[in-house]
Design an enzyme around this catalytic site. Structure first.
Site, mmCIF file in Angstrom:
data_model
loop_
_atom_site.group_PDB
_atom_site.id
_atom_site.type_symbol
_atom_site.label_atom_id
_atom_site.label_comp_id
_atom_site.label_asym_id
_atom_site.label_seq_id
_atom_site.Cartn_x
_atom_site.Cartn_y
_atom_site.Cartn_z
ATOM 1 N N GLU A 89 12.515 19.951 15.568
ATOM 2 C CA GLU A 89 12.194 19.602 14.188
ATOM 3 C C GLU A 89 10.743 19.123 14.121
ATOM 4 O O GLU A 89 10.205 18.602 15.100
ATOM 5 C CB GLU A 89 13.158 18.506 13.704
ATOM 6 C CG GLU A 89 12.874 17.912 12.336
ATOM 7 C CD GLU A 89 12.902 18.936 11.222
ATOM 8 O OE1 GLU A 89 11.877 19.046 10.521
ATOM 9 O OE2 GLU A 89 13.924 19.635 11.051
ATOM 10 N N ASP A 116 6.789 22.901 16.966
ATOM 11 C CA ASP A 116 7.032 24.291 16.578
ATOM 12 C C ASP A 116 8.035 24.950 17.522
ATOM 13 O O ASP A 116 7.784 25.091 18.716
ATOM 14 C CB ASP A 116 5.697 25.039 16.604
ATOM 15 C CG ASP A 116 5.776 26.411 15.985
ATOM 16 O OD1 ASP A 116 6.863 27.011 15.956
ATOM 17 O OD2 ASP A 116 4.731 26.911 15.533
ATOM 18 N N ASP A 139 13.722 26.789 5.519
ATOM 19 C CA ASP A 139 12.928 26.854 4.292
ATOM 20 C C ASP A 139 12.958 28.291 3.759
ATOM 21 O O ASP A 139 12.553 29.218 4.471
ATOM 22 C CB ASP A 139 11.489 26.426 4.593
ATOM 23 C CG ASP A 139 10.698 26.150 3.319
ATOM 24 O OD1 ASP A 139 10.895 26.874 2.317
ATOM 25 O OD2 ASP A 139 9.875 25.220 3.328
ATOM 26 N N LYS A 143 9.192 32.271 -3.223
ATOM 27 C CA LYS A 143 8.200 33.131 -3.876
ATOM 28 C C LYS A 143 7.858 34.318 -2.981
ATOM 29 O O LYS A 143 7.645 34.164 -1.790
ATOM 30 C CB LYS A 143 6.936 32.333 -4.194
ATOM 31 C CG LYS A 143 7.128 31.236 -5.238
ATOM 32 C CD LYS A 143 5.824 30.521 -5.530
ATOM 33 C CE LYS A 143 6.025 29.424 -6.578
ATOM 34 N NZ LYS A 143 4.761 28.694 -6.856
#
Length: 231
Positions: A89, A116, A139, A143
């Site tokens: 995380e 990462d 996530d 968009k």
């Protein structure tokens, strides 16, 4: 594997490094618990991370990417004491909260990595070794112009597949229909992976309902699970 002549970090990452003030409890967890159970990906020595030595035992390693605030992760680790459970995380307060939750549940089989997960997998996890990888509600970058930031991509699916032991599983869940379809398409195209089901997997009873899943249900979005395994 990346080497000294290649960049260590990707130019496009799947997360935003969020700030956030830690509570007194979360800070205590960092001060008292982190030295035993946590490590920072960027500070790991070059080469493979020895999970057996870190856990003090040999057991199948389950990697969860993106543990958030840790409610689900702590429960999953507690429910599977036979696994060496690793959570990666980037959010500091989230890791602090996960340590508090794990402490409350008496969890001993959990280790945390701050940083990462792609760098972790690429540089510090030996091929053909992981029992499983879990990616729950990443996530969604809804968009269209941000879809390139979604972590599930052909290169990521290939990386995960290369680190799984034969028969190891890659379990994903998302409440965004478009992302679920992308996950299905990407992983179905990865030669080293095989879908355990014809399309979506049934929602496992053992996976706790997350706050994201609860919100999705309220907003009318359907959550999908996908379980692929290493051929």
């Amino acid at each position: 594997m990346e080497n000294e002549h290649q960049p260590r970090l990707r130019s496009v990452v799947s997360y935003v490094k969020r700030g956030g003030r830690m509570t007194v409890g979360q800070q205590r967890a960092w001060d008292e618990l982190w030295p035993k159970v946590g490590r920072t990906v960027g500070d790991l020595p070059a080469g493979t991370l020895d999970f057996t030595a870190w856990f003090g035992r040999e057991a199948p390693v389950m990697l969860e990417i993106g543990s958030g605030m840790g409610e689900t992760t702590s429960q999953l680790a507690a429910a599977a004491p036979e696994l060496n459970y690793v959570a990666a995380e980037v959010y500091d307060p989230g890791l602090g909260q996960l340590m508090l939750r794990a402490e409350k549940l008496g969890v001993e089989n959990l280790r945390l990595l701050h940083g990462d997960a792609v760098v972790l997998l690429t540089e510090h996890v030996e091929p053909d070794t992981l029992h499983g990888v879990r990616l729950f509600f990443p996530d969604p970058w809804p968009k269209k112009k941000h879809h390139k930031r979604r972590i599930v991509s052909p290169s990521f699916a290939a990386l995960v597949a290369s680190r799984l032991a034969p028969g190891g599983t890659f379990h994903m869940a998302t409440d965004w229909e478009n992302y679920a379809e992308q996950m299905l398409e990407v992983c179905s195209a990865e030669p080293a992976l095989r879908n355990r089901y014809d399309g979506w997997a049934p929602r496992p009873e053992w996976r706790p309902v997350t706050k994201f899943e609860q919100r999705a249900d309220v907003e009318g979005r359907v959550s999908h699970d996908l379980i692929f395994e290493k051929r």
